[in-house]
Design a protein around this motif. Structure first.
Motif, PDB file in Angstrom:
ATOM      1  N   GLY A 253     -46.647   7.103  47.042  1.00  0.00           N
ATOM      2  CA  GLY A 253     -46.202   6.608  48.336  1.00  0.00           C
ATOM      3  C   GLY A 253     -47.224   5.677  48.954  1.00  0.00           C
ATOM      4  N   LEU A 254     -48.498   6.014  48.767  1.00  0.00           N
ATOM      5  CA  LEU A 254     -49.568   5.176  49.314  1.00  0.00           C
ATOM      6  C   LEU A 254     -49.499   3.766  48.738  1.00  0.00           C
ATOM      7  CD1 LEU A 254     -52.277   4.883  50.880  1.00  0.00           C
ATOM      8  CD2 LEU A 254     -53.411   5.567  48.775  1.00  0.00           C
ATOM      9  N   PHE A 255     -49.314   3.692  47.420  1.00  0.00           N
ATOM     10  CA  PHE A 255     -49.280   2.369  46.800  1.00  0.00           C
ATOM     11  C   PHE A 255     -48.039   1.588  47.222  1.00  0.00           C
ATOM     12  CE2 PHE A 255     -52.474   4.158  43.993  1.00  0.00           C
ATOM     13  CZ  PHE A 255     -53.365   3.110  43.974  1.00  0.00           C
ATOM     14  N   ARG A 256     -46.937   2.305  47.389  1.00  0.00           N
ATOM     15  CA  ARG A 256     -45.731   1.626  47.823  1.00  0.00           C
ATOM     16  C   ARG A 256     -45.909   1.122  49.252  1.00  0.00           C
ATOM     17  NH1 ARG A 256     -42.532  -0.785  49.666  1.00  0.00           N
ATOM     18  NH2 ARG A 256     -40.281  -1.009  49.301  1.00  0.00           N
ATOM     19  N   ALA A 257     -46.580   1.947  50.080  1.00  0.00           N
ATOM     20  CA  ALA A 257     -46.769   1.578  51.480  1.00  0.00           C
ATOM     21  C   ALA A 257     -47.678   0.362  51.607  1.00  0.00           C
ATOM     22  CB  ALA A 257     -47.358   2.757  52.244  1.00  0.00           C
ATOM     23  N   LEU A 258     -48.614   0.228  50.683  1.00  0.00           N
ATOM     24  CA  LEU A 258     -49.529  -0.912  50.739  1.00  0.00           C
ATOM     25  C   LEU A 258     -48.777  -2.234  50.721  1.00  0.00           C
ATOM     26  CD1 LEU A 258     -52.656  -0.251  48.512  1.00  0.00           C
ATOM     27  CD2 LEU A 258     -52.564  -0.782  50.942  1.00  0.00           C
ATOM     28  N   SER A 259     -47.692  -2.293  49.950  1.00  0.00           N
ATOM     29  CA  SER A 259     -46.986  -3.565  49.848  1.00  0.00           C
ATOM     30  C   SER A 259     -46.320  -3.919  51.176  1.00  0.00           C
ATOM     31  CB  SER A 259     -45.962  -3.527  48.721  1.00  0.00           C
ATOM     32  OG  SER A 259     -44.886  -2.712  49.071  1.00  0.00           O
ATOM     33  N   ASN A 260     -46.034  -2.915  52.018  1.00  0.00           N
ATOM     34  CA  ASN A 260     -45.464  -3.212  53.329  1.00  0.00           C
ATOM     35  C   ASN A 260     -46.530  -3.572  54.355  1.00  0.00           C
ATOM     36  OD1 ASN A 260     -43.159  -2.122  52.072  1.00  0.00           O
ATOM     37  ND2 ASN A 260     -42.330  -1.635  54.089  1.00  0.00           N
ATOM     38  N   THR A 261     -47.743  -3.069  54.138  1.00  0.00           N
ATOM     39  CA  THR A 261     -48.716  -3.141  55.227  1.00  0.00           C
ATOM     40  C   THR A 261     -50.003  -3.874  54.876  1.00  0.00           C
ATOM     41  OG1 THR A 261     -49.546  -1.001  54.515  1.00  0.00           O
ATOM     42  CG2 THR A 261     -47.938  -0.983  56.283  1.00  0.00           C
ATOM     43  N   TYR A 262     -50.112  -4.428  53.654  1.00  0.00           N
ATOM     44  CA  TYR A 262     -51.420  -4.993  53.278  1.00  0.00           C
ATOM     45  C   TYR A 262     -51.867  -6.120  54.200  1.00  0.00           C
ATOM     46  CZ  TYR A 262     -49.110  -9.009  51.112  1.00  0.00           C
ATOM     47  OH  TYR A 262     -48.383 -10.135  50.904  1.00  0.00           O
ATOM     48  N   VAL A 263     -50.890  -6.772  54.820  1.00  0.00           N
ATOM     49  CA  VAL A 263     -51.248  -7.902  55.699  1.00  0.00           C
ATOM     50  C   VAL A 263     -52.114  -7.409  56.860  1.00  0.00           C
ATOM     51  CG1 VAL A 263     -50.290  -9.940  56.782  1.00  0.00           C
ATOM     52  CG2 VAL A 263     -48.899  -8.630  55.197  1.00  0.00           C
ATOM     53  N   GLY A 264     -51.919  -6.141  57.251  1.00  0.00           N
ATOM     54  CA  GLY A 264     -52.651  -5.610  58.393  1.00  0.00           C
ATOM     55  C   GLY A 264     -54.097  -5.252  58.102  1.00  0.00           C
ATOM     56  N   PHE A 265     -54.494  -5.322  56.841  1.00  0.00           N
ATOM     57  CA  PHE A 265     -55.879  -4.962  56.517  1.00  0.00           C
ATOM     58  C   PHE A 265     -56.684  -6.218  56.236  1.00  0.00           C
ATOM     59  CE2 PHE A 265     -53.482  -1.196  55.649  1.00  0.00           C
ATOM     60  CZ  PHE A 265     -54.314  -0.181  56.112  1.00  0.00           C
ATOM     61  N   PRO A 266     -57.652  -6.539  57.082  1.00  0.00           N
ATOM     62  CA  PRO A 266     -58.419  -7.775  56.893  1.00  0.00           C
ATOM     63  C   PRO A 266     -59.051  -7.851  55.506  1.00  0.00           C
ATOM     64  CG  PRO A 266     -59.002  -6.721  58.971  1.00  0.00           C
ATOM     65  CD  PRO A 266     -58.087  -5.781  58.262  1.00  0.00           C
ATOM     66  N   SER A 267     -59.560  -6.713  55.023  1.00  0.00           N
ATOM     67  CA  SER A 267     -60.241  -6.754  53.733  1.00  0.00           C
ATOM     68  C   SER A 267     -59.266  -7.077  52.606  1.00  0.00           C
ATOM     69  CB  SER A 267     -60.934  -5.428  53.460  1.00  0.00           C
ATOM     70  OG  SER A 267     -59.997  -4.379  53.612  1.00  0.00           O
ATOM     71  N   LEU A 268     -58.036  -6.540  52.694  1.00  0.00           N
ATOM     72  CA  LEU A 268     -57.040  -6.814  51.655  1.00  0.00           C
ATOM     73  C   LEU A 268     -56.467  -8.218  51.804  1.00  0.00           C
ATOM     74  CD1 LEU A 268     -55.076  -3.472  51.377  1.00  0.00           C
ATOM     75  CD2 LEU A 268     -56.727  -4.418  49.785  1.00  0.00           C
ATOM     76  N   ALA A 269     -56.212  -8.604  53.033  1.00  0.00           N
ATOM     77  CA  ALA A 269     -55.653  -9.932  53.269  1.00  0.00           C
ATOM     78  C   ALA A 269     -56.633 -11.003  52.822  1.00  0.00           C
ATOM     79  CB  ALA A 269     -55.301 -10.098  54.742  1.00  0.00           C
ATOM     80  N   ALA A 270     -57.939 -10.709  52.937  1.00  0.00           N
ATOM     81  CA  ALA A 270     -58.958 -11.690  52.562  1.00  0.00           C
ATOM     82  C   ALA A 270     -58.960 -11.957  51.061  1.00  0.00           C
ATOM     83  CB  ALA A 270     -60.338 -11.202  53.006  1.00  0.00           C
ATOM     84  N   LEU A 271     -58.488 -10.986  50.292  1.00  0.00           N
ATOM     85  CA  LEU A 271     -58.438 -11.179  48.839  1.00  0.00           C
ATOM     86  C   LEU A 271     -57.455 -12.278  48.471  1.00  0.00           C
ATOM     87  CD1 LEU A 271     -58.422  -7.518  47.501  1.00  0.00           C
ATOM     88  CD2 LEU A 271     -60.256  -9.187  47.304  1.00  0.00           C
ATOM     89  N   ASN A 272     -56.490 -12.500  49.380  1.00  0.00           N
ATOM     90  CA  ASN A 272     -55.547 -13.593  49.191  1.00  0.00           C
ATOM     91  C   ASN A 272     -54.696 -13.465  47.936  1.00  0.00           C
ATOM     92  OD1 ASN A 272     -54.495 -15.693  50.476  1.00  0.00           O
ATOM     93  ND2 ASN A 272     -56.268 -17.047  50.293  1.00  0.00           N
ATOM     94  N   LEU A 273     -54.386 -12.247  47.567  1.00  0.00           N
ATOM     95  CA  LEU A 273     -53.517 -12.056  46.411  1.00  0.00           C
ATOM     96  C   LEU A 273     -52.078 -12.344  46.832  1.00  0.00           C
ATOM     97  CD1 LEU A 273     -55.016  -8.707  45.151  1.00  0.00           C
ATOM     98  CD2 LEU A 273     -55.166 -10.891  43.971  1.00  0.00           C
ATOM     99  N   PRO A 274     -51.257 -12.822  45.889  1.00  0.00           N
ATOM    100  CA  PRO A 274     -49.844 -13.015  46.254  1.00  0.00           C
ATOM    101  C   PRO A 274     -49.187 -11.675  46.560  1.00  0.00           C
ATOM    102  CG  PRO A 274     -50.277 -13.659  43.966  1.00  0.00           C
ATOM    103  CD  PRO A 274     -51.573 -13.242  44.548  1.00  0.00           C
ATOM    104  N   GLY A 275     -48.225 -11.696  47.481  1.00  0.00           N
ATOM    105  CA  GLY A 275     -47.563 -10.461  47.885  1.00  0.00           C
ATOM    106  C   GLY A 275     -46.949  -9.710  46.716  1.00  0.00           C
TER     107      GLY A 275
END
Lengths: 312, 377
Positions: A253-275
């Motif tokens: 569930g955590l990994f699935r939730a990440l795809s909905n919310t990764y934009v909200g994490f500066p550290s993840l968003a900074a990686l600039n990976l495609p959605g």
């Protein structure tokens, strides 16, 4: 962060419900690969209830929707039961057919419904904004969904049922050694039917929970995006034990939730990976987990083999 | 009549026909439920497909379209039946098909390869994906259905990401191969002239038919096919007989994956379709392949006809009366057919029982007649 927890919990609830369904069915000896289709049909039942039930009371609405989803799942899973238990069909084939049929039938039905109400409407969408609000209680920005509670209850009930009741132990015997079970007077066919129908109920609940998770409009053409199979991966990772399934579901569930919310994490968003990378995550994780855990799997021994009274 | 029914080939044929009739009947009932008016017309249109056009020339051209799309479907169904003969349910064919599409389109559009290298690249991509499933199955005991589904989604999202680099700026679709790199289009070799000048009819058609025959020969007449089937029916027995069972499992899925990948190249390299980079569901070709494989009685030659039939009704779906119905009715019919294929074993057993019973009765009659004759003496 709160959003991540919220999504993790709701997606875990879906996985828990569906994986428990798969678990009961496999313990009775039938591999239920049709869970994906059962989810779609359950979701359809629930969505129709939400769309057409005019009640103002949140409690009545929640109850009715749950009943509708469970009932649709139950009826649909009977198709699996007839083919696999009574007619000894190939369980993989029938499961796959149910998956395809679920999406196709739901699409045809919803489109026909939309078109009949408005001739210009050819979409396969059902909208349920008002009803969805009844499922959700807002606690300081955290959207508590009743299904989170239902999932916890389901884990406890299934665990008690499987290990502490006569019915559960008999059910498991039918999945391990049906001939032995039969020899002490247990009706294997009945037990397997019970397993399949229970998995239909849980699968249907999982389906409605899935479409309530993040959105208030559902396009039935899309099905449920492999969630039924993710749930089976959860079940294998959980080694067919309700408690472990719950823990495994949290991880997925955590990994699935990440795809909905990764934009909200500066550290993840900074990686600039495609959605899409985040979309792939749950599937990649499940592959790795399966590769690591399947070697010593404790699958019920007789699962997947149709029971034939006459064979040795 | 009875003698013919004993033949397993005839039995498979009869069983398939029963599945088709019941499938269409259920489709018709569903249409009746939605709207009784026009249900009959719509279901006949699904069955007629290109015959709904009045001009013979258009009919021929539309037939060409169906034919062009039958070939990738045939490849997918060969992929599934080949694996099934070895005891593996290759539901990952859909993902291997996606990998093949991604490979051939990218090679054609970004690197400007000509058609043959593109096709081979698509085969490799599918085979690699098949190998992953095979290795996981052979060495880690991962259920091939679940790993296949996971790979379906992984390859869908990967393909969307990769092909976004060669898509048109204004639309979610990839660029036209015909504009960017015509050399990647499969040659027609004059076949288009035969079928109403339909440019989508290419060498893919004879190639696919030849491959179906080759697969049939491999399965039935070679040592490799025998070993693979032996591994499928009993892994341990195969090992004790000196066969390398793990290697066989992987090899099977490599071949199956290659077939599905090739199927993708046979569709996208005709220019008939473009990839939509925002797709949110795995293309149905691989799943329809399951229907075709089982409807064809799991025989490569049968698959040729069943693939055509499945594609025929899938295309026919667009001719339903869209005022009331949706084209997904053909998906519904083919999934019902897959479901009914689960009962094929039961149908065959019933047929055999019926034959055995009538045989018994005949022998019984003969005996009573004989004893009666003796008593009379």
């Amino acid at each position: 962060m709160l959003l991540l927890i919220q999504y993790t919990l709701i997606f875990s609830s879906v996985l828990i419900l569906v994986a428990l369904g798969g678990c009961i069915s496999e313990h009775s000896g039938v591999i239920n690969l049709g869970l994906e289709g059962i989810m779609v049909i359950g979701a359809l039942g629930g969505a129709l209830m939400m769309r057409f039930c005019q009640t103002e009371s949140a409690f009545v609405m929640v109850l009715l929707v749950i009943l509708a989803a469970a009932f649709f799942g139950l009826v649909y899973s009977a198709l699996l039961g007839v083919a696999c238990i009574n007619f000894k069909a190939d369980q993989t084939l029938v499961g796959t057919a149910l998956n395809l049929l679920g999406t196709a039938a739901a699409t045809v039905f919803v489109k026909a419904l939309n078109t009949s109400m408005n001739p210009d409407d050819h979409s396969s969408e059902i909208e349920y904004v008002r009803a969805r609000k009844m499922f959700i209680t807002n606690i300081n920005g955290f959207e508590f969904n009743w299904f989170m509670l239902i999932a916890v209850i389901a884990v406890i009930v299934v665990a008690v049922m499987l290990y502490r009741t006569k019915f559960g132990l008999r059910l498991m015997a039918c999945g391990e050694h049906p001939q032995a079970a039969d020899s002490v007077g247990i009706n294997v066919y009945k037990m397997r039917w019970a397993g399949v129908l229970l998995s239909g109920i849980l699968g249907g609940l999982g389906g409605i929970c899935y479409i309530l998770a993040g959105v208030s409009i559902w396009k039935f053409e899309n099905g449920v995006a492999g969630f039924g199979f993710l749930a089976l991966a959860v079940m294998i990772f959980g080694q067919w034990k309700p408690g472990r399934i719950a823990l495994a579901a949290l991880l997925f569930g955590l990994f699935r939730a990440l795809s909905n919310t990764y934009v909200g994490f500066p550290s993840l968003a900074a990686l600039n990976l495609p959605g899409n990378v985040y979309n792939m995550m749950p599937y990649i994780v499940s592959l790795i987990v399966l590769a690591l855990t399947s070697k010593n799997s404790r699958a019920p021994k007789a699962e997947g083999i149709p029971y034939d009274k006459g064979s040795r | 009549m009875k003698k013919a029914l004993k033949n397993p080939g005839v039995q498979a044929f009869v069983a398939s026909i029963i599945c088709i009739i019941l499938g269409l009947l259920i489709g018709y009932i569903v249409l009746l439920f939605i709207n009784p008016q026009g249900a009959a017309e719509s279901i006949t249109n699904v069955i007629k497909n290109f015959f709904t056009w009045s001009k013979p020339k258009t009919q021929l051209k539309q037939f060409g379209n169906t034919l062009a799309k039958t070939m990738p479907l045939l490849m997918c169904s060969l992929s599934i039946l080949f694996a099934y003969k070895v005891g593996l349910f290759n539901i990952g064919a859909a993902g291997q098909y996606v990998a093949g599409s991604c490979a051939c389109l990218y090679a054609a559009l970004a690197w400007g390869w000509s058609w043959l290298p593109c096709m081979l690249f698509a085969i490799c991509a599918g085979a690699v994906l098949g190998a992953v499933v095979g290795i996981l199955k052979a060495y880690c005991n991962v259920n091939e259905v679940i790993s296949g589904i996971m790979l379906n989604w992984i390859s869908l999202y990967s393909a969307n990401t990769i092909l976004a680099k060669v898509k048109e700026v204004a639309s979610p679709y990839t660029m036209y191969i015909t504009d960017v790199n015509p050399s990647a289009i499969l040659p027609n070799a004059g076949l288009d002239k035969l079928i109403g000048n339909n440019k989508y009819v290419t060498i893919a058609v004879p190639l696919a038919l030849v491959i179906a025959i080759v697969i049939s020969i491999i399965l039935n007449k070679t040592k490799l096919g025998y070993e693979l089937k032996a591994t499928g029916s009993n892994k341990n027995a195969a090992r004790y007989a000196g066969m390398k069972e793990n290697q066989n499992i992987i090899l099977t899925l490599v071949i199956a994956g290659g077939l599905a990948g090739l199927g993708a190249s046979m569709l996208y390299q005709t220019g008939y379709m473009r990839w939509e980079c925002t797709q949110s569901s795995v293309p149905g070709m691989g799943f329809n392949g399951i229907a075709a494989a089982f409807l064809g009685g799991l025989s490569p030659i049968g698959a040729i006809f069943s693939s055509f039939f499945i594609q025929h009704i899938t295309d026919g779906g667009q001719y339903v009366n869209t005022n009331f119905y949706s084209s997904q009715i053909s998906d519904l019919i083919s999934s019902v057919i897959i479901y009914l294929c689960g009962f094929v074993l039961f149908i065959k057993i019933t047929m055999n029982n019926m034959i055995a019973k009538s045989e018994d009765r005949r022998i019984q009659k003969q005996k009573t007649a004989e004893t009666a004759g003796k008593e009379a003496d």
